[in-house]
Design a protein around this motif. Structure first.
Motif, PDB file in Angstrom:
ATOM      1  N   SER A  92     -10.241 -92.759 -39.469  1.00 52.36           N
ATOM      2  CA  SER A  92      -9.213 -92.661 -38.684  1.00 52.36           C
ATOM      3  C   SER A  92      -9.655 -93.100 -37.235  1.00 52.36           C
ATOM      4  O   SER A  92      -8.886 -93.701 -36.436  1.00 52.36           O
ATOM      5  N   ALA A  93     -10.811 -92.370 -36.696  1.00 57.63           N
ATOM      6  CA  ALA A  93     -11.024 -92.635 -35.218  1.00 57.63           C
ATOM      7  C   ALA A  93     -11.577 -94.077 -35.130  1.00 57.63           C
ATOM      8  O   ALA A  93     -11.405 -94.578 -33.949  1.00 57.63           O
ATOM      9  N   LYS A  94     -12.181 -94.344 -36.217  1.00 56.84           N
ATOM     10  CA  LYS A  94     -12.628 -96.203 -36.038  1.00 56.84           C
ATOM     11  C   LYS A  94     -11.544 -97.107 -35.715  1.00 56.84           C
ATOM     12  O   LYS A  94     -11.597 -98.165 -35.185  1.00 56.84           O
ATOM     13  N   ARG A  95     -10.297 -96.690 -36.412  1.00 58.33           N
ATOM     14  CA  ARG A  95      -9.236 -97.705 -36.317  1.00 58.33           C
ATOM     15  C   ARG A  95      -8.665 -97.605 -34.756  1.00 58.33           C
ATOM     16  O   ARG A  95      -8.114 -98.541 -34.239  1.00 58.33           O
ATOM     17  N   ILE A  96      -8.999 -96.417 -34.136  1.00 63.18           N
ATOM     18  CA  ILE A  96      -8.706 -96.571 -32.671  1.00 63.18           C
ATOM     19  C   ILE A  96      -9.772 -96.953 -31.765  1.00 63.18           C
ATOM     20  O   ILE A  96      -9.564 -97.747 -30.794  1.00 63.18           O
ATOM     21  N   TYR A  97     -11.161 -96.587 -31.788  1.00 64.71           N
ATOM     22  CA  TYR A  97     -12.212 -97.032 -31.055  1.00 64.71           C
ATOM     23  C   TYR A  97     -12.900 -98.256 -31.603  1.00 64.71           C
ATOM     24  O   TYR A  97     -13.608 -98.742 -30.454  1.00 64.71           O
ATOM     25  N   LYS A  98     -12.606 -98.838 -32.748  1.00 63.93           N
ATOM     26  CA  LYS A  98     -13.238 -99.962 -33.137  1.00 63.93           C
ATOM     27  C   LYS A  98     -14.652-100.237 -32.938  1.00 63.93           C
ATOM     28  O   LYS A  98     -15.510 -99.161 -33.579  1.00 63.93           O
ATOM     29  N   ASP A  99     -15.192-101.027 -32.156  1.00 66.68           N
ATOM     30  CA  ASP A  99     -16.497-101.466 -31.978  1.00 66.68           C
ATOM     31  C   ASP A  99     -17.235-100.352 -31.069  1.00 66.68           C
ATOM     32  O   ASP A  99     -18.359-100.350 -30.823  1.00 66.68           O
ATOM     33  N   GLN A 100     -16.403 -99.667 -30.407  1.00 71.92           N
ATOM     34  CA  GLN A 100     -17.068 -98.464 -29.358  1.00 71.92           C
ATOM     35  C   GLN A 100     -17.198 -97.200 -30.221  1.00 71.92           C
ATOM     36  O   GLN A 100     -17.757 -96.222 -29.490  1.00 71.92           O
ATOM     37  N   MET A 101     -17.023 -97.142 -31.584  1.00 66.06           N
ATOM     38  CA  MET A 101     -17.598 -95.807 -32.161  1.00 66.06           C
ATOM     39  C   MET A 101     -18.862 -95.309 -32.055  1.00 66.06           C
ATOM     40  O   MET A 101     -19.204 -94.085 -31.389  1.00 66.06           O
ATOM     41  N   ASP A 102     -19.925 -96.119 -32.135  1.00 66.14           N
ATOM     42  CA  ASP A 102     -21.181 -95.680 -31.856  1.00 66.14           C
ATOM     43  C   ASP A 102     -21.709 -95.413 -30.676  1.00 66.14           C
ATOM     44  O   ASP A 102     -22.331 -94.160 -30.115  1.00 66.14           O
ATOM     45  N   ILE A 103     -21.219 -96.250 -29.548  1.00 70.80           N
ATOM     46  CA  ILE A 103     -21.386 -95.910 -28.103  1.00 70.80           C
ATOM     47  C   ILE A 103     -20.868 -94.638 -27.693  1.00 70.80           C
ATOM     48  O   ILE A 103     -21.500 -93.690 -26.896  1.00 70.80           O
ATOM     49  N   LEU A 104     -19.627 -94.383 -28.029  1.00 66.63           N
ATOM     50  CA  LEU A 104     -19.098 -93.075 -27.538  1.00 66.63           C
ATOM     51  C   LEU A 104     -19.336 -91.884 -28.708  1.00 66.63           C
ATOM     52  O   LEU A 104     -19.691 -90.766 -27.787  1.00 66.63           O
ATOM     53  N   TRP A 105     -19.462 -91.978 -29.754  1.00 71.36           N
ATOM     54  CA  TRP A 105     -19.677 -90.843 -30.665  1.00 71.36           C
ATOM     55  C   TRP A 105     -20.896 -90.668 -31.224  1.00 71.36           C
ATOM     56  O   TRP A 105     -21.314 -89.629 -31.751  1.00 71.36           O
ATOM     57  N   GLY A 106     -21.525 -91.772 -31.564  1.00 76.49           N
ATOM     58  CA  GLY A 106     -22.618 -91.647 -32.306  1.00 76.49           C
ATOM     59  C   GLY A 106     -22.581 -91.590 -33.757  1.00 76.49           C
ATOM     60  O   GLY A 106     -21.408 -91.819 -34.333  1.00 76.49           O
ATOM     61  N   LYS A 107     -23.513 -91.115 -34.447  1.00 78.30           N
ATOM     62  CA  LYS A 107     -23.304 -90.863 -36.002  1.00 78.30           C
ATOM     63  C   LYS A 107     -22.553 -89.746 -36.283  1.00 78.30           C
ATOM     64  O   LYS A 107     -22.504 -88.586 -35.472  1.00 78.30           O
ATOM     65  N   LEU A 108     -22.080 -89.505 -37.653  1.00 79.92           N
ATOM     66  CA  LEU A 108     -21.240 -88.612 -37.924  1.00 79.92           C
ATOM     67  C   LEU A 108     -21.728 -88.461 -39.480  1.00 79.92           C
ATOM     68  O   LEU A 108     -21.492 -89.433 -40.407  1.00 79.92           O
ATOM     69  N   GLU A 109     -22.212 -87.337 -39.870  1.00 79.55           N
ATOM     70  CA  GLU A 109     -22.637 -86.959 -41.378  1.00 79.55           C
ATOM     71  C   GLU A 109     -22.014 -85.527 -41.887  1.00 79.55           C
ATOM     72  O   GLU A 109     -21.694 -84.870 -40.846  1.00 79.55           O
ATOM     73  N   PRO A 110     -22.037 -85.362 -43.097  1.00 78.13           N
ATOM     74  CA  PRO A 110     -21.196 -84.035 -43.409  1.00 78.13           C
ATOM     75  C   PRO A 110     -22.005 -82.883 -43.086  1.00 78.13           C
ATOM     76  O   PRO A 110     -23.534 -82.986 -42.882  1.00 78.13           O
ATOM     77  N   VAL A 111     -21.542 -81.750 -43.067  1.00 73.24           N
ATOM     78  CA  VAL A 111     -22.002 -80.460 -43.062  1.00 73.24           C
ATOM     79  C   VAL A 111     -21.994 -79.803 -44.398  1.00 73.24           C
ATOM     80  O   VAL A 111     -21.011 -79.935 -44.989  1.00 73.24           O
ATOM     81  N   LYS A 112     -23.190 -79.271 -44.741  1.00 73.53           N
ATOM     82  CA  LYS A 112     -23.248 -79.014 -46.162  1.00 73.53           C
ATOM     83  C   LYS A 112     -22.565 -77.710 -46.217  1.00 73.53           C
ATOM     84  O   LYS A 112     -22.680 -76.761 -45.462  1.00 73.53           O
ATOM     85  N   GLN A 113     -21.928 -77.445 -47.371  1.00 72.98           N
ATOM     86  CA  GLN A 113     -21.204 -76.263 -47.696  1.00 72.98           C
ATOM     87  C   GLN A 113     -21.871 -75.046 -47.371  1.00 72.98           C
ATOM     88  O   GLN A 113     -21.381 -73.910 -46.664  1.00 72.98           O
ATOM     89  N   ASP A 114     -23.004 -74.900 -47.544  1.00 73.79           N
ATOM     90  CA  ASP A 114     -23.731 -73.525 -47.276  1.00 73.79           C
ATOM     91  C   ASP A 114     -24.114 -73.316 -45.793  1.00 73.79           C
ATOM     92  O   ASP A 114     -24.648 -72.126 -45.321  1.00 73.79           O
ATOM     93  N   ARG A 115     -24.051 -74.382 -45.080  1.00 68.09           N
ATOM     94  CA  ARG A 115     -23.854 -74.334 -43.583  1.00 68.09           C
ATOM     95  C   ARG A 115     -22.639 -73.922 -42.968  1.00 68.09           C
ATOM     96  O   ARG A 115     -22.621 -73.661 -41.424  1.00 68.09           O
ATOM     97  N   LEU A 116     -21.625 -73.941 -43.551  1.00 70.73           N
ATOM     98  CA  LEU A 116     -20.151 -74.101 -43.004  1.00 70.73           C
ATOM     99  C   LEU A 116     -19.554 -72.569 -43.330  1.00 70.73           C
ATOM    100  O   LEU A 116     -19.542 -72.446 -44.468  1.00 70.73           O
TER     101      LEU A 116
END
Length: 297
Positions: free
Chosen positions: A100-124
């Motif tokens: 959803s965010a990539k549709r807005i920010y396009k090729d600026q995603m990495d520069i603005l926000w960096g990586k995004l990975e899941p948070v494991k269930q036992d940490r949440l």
């Protein structure tokens, strides 16, 4: 003691903060900022006398990238992540959030926000409204405060409130502005949340964008004013048949002119824009009015 860590987002000072609070169970972080500023977060934690691995508790106001984008990295170094129940699923599986965010920010995603990975269930850990977390001799009370986002929590520690975005954006001695990105903006719910804050026994607001403020009544009154001002400005443009392409540059100039009238220079206006891009409020407020079906009423 609350330590304010300046994450220096996009090279601007005082755009995004993380807050480190010392407890008997090590440092507690409120907000992580985006993953793009993770090294600045590590440096800030180090400057407080800790290693990032010492952080065992991370309290999120909501899951927007500028507040929670690095939560997964803290989880990987051993922290528990506390979040609103409606936001938890997007940390467990951030694919829809990212796309959803990539549709807005396009090729600026990495520069603005960096990586995004899941948070494991036992940490949440999902936190109900009004629940109090007892961490290392400190009591953090969760207040569900929708309006900016349906999955928003303001965290109370004694007489301090970590407000995320529900108390707006205010940098230095500048004016308060209202972050209104899509998809969850709801003016009435936001005002109800402001009312909740007015009734809390607090004397300090800690804004993620940015810092500590003590003039709570005036601050909240100014926020309510600008919420109405911006929402009605957008509604008026929509009644005149203007879409986002035409309204966005006009709104950007409208906001910039408001900031200039408050005495801000162009660098300070740029810092506000980094903390709260005006174009996002056009999208958020137009979505709000379209959902209400109130245009022309």
């Amino acid at each position: 003691m609350v330590n304010i860590i300046d994450l220096k987002f996009q090279g601007f000072s005082e755009a995004i903060a993380s807050f480190l609070i010392e407890s008997g169970d090590g440092p507690v972080l409120v907000e992580t900022g985006p993953h793009s500023t993770f090294q600045n977060l590590v440096a800030g934690v180090n400057s407080c006398g800790y290693q990032i691995e010492d952080v065992k508790h991370v309290l999120l106001s909501h899951i927007h990238f500028d507040h929670a984008g690095a939560a997964w990295a803290l989880a990987q170094t051993g922290a528990k992540v506390y979040v609103h129940p409606l936001g938890a699923k997007h940390l467990l599986d951030p694919s829809r959030l990212y796309e959803s965010a990539k549709r807005i920010y396009k090729d600026q995603m990495d520069i603005l926000w960096g990586k995004l990975e899941p948070v494991k269930q036992d940490r949440l850990i999902q936190i109900p409204d009004q629940e109090t977390l007892k961490i290392g001799g400190l009591n953090f009370k969760a207040h569900h405060t929708p309006g900016h986002a349906i999955h928003h929590i303001a965290w109370q520690l004694e007489d301090s409130l970590f407000t995320g975005d529900v108390a707006g954006v205010r940098v230095g001695n500048g004016p308060i502005v209202a972050p209104c990105p899509p998809p969850d903006i709801h003016i009435e719910h936001w005002k109800e949340s402001i009312g909740k804050i007015r009734n809390m026994a607090i004397s300090k607001l800690y804004l993620t964008h940015y810092g500590e403020f003590n003039d709570i009544d005036q601050h909240l009154s100014n926020l309510e004013f600008i919420l109405d001002d911006w929402a009605n400005w957008i509604k008026d443009k929509m009644k005149k048949g203007k879409g986002p392409e035409e309204a966005t540059p006009e709104f950007q100039e409208y906001v910039a002119s408001q900031l200039r009238e408050e005495g801000l220079n162009e660098n300070e206006i740029g810092r506000y824009e980094a903390a709260n891009p005006a174009w996002m409020s056009v999208a958020g407020l137009m979505r709000y009015w379209n959902k209400l079906g109130g245009i022309g009423a």
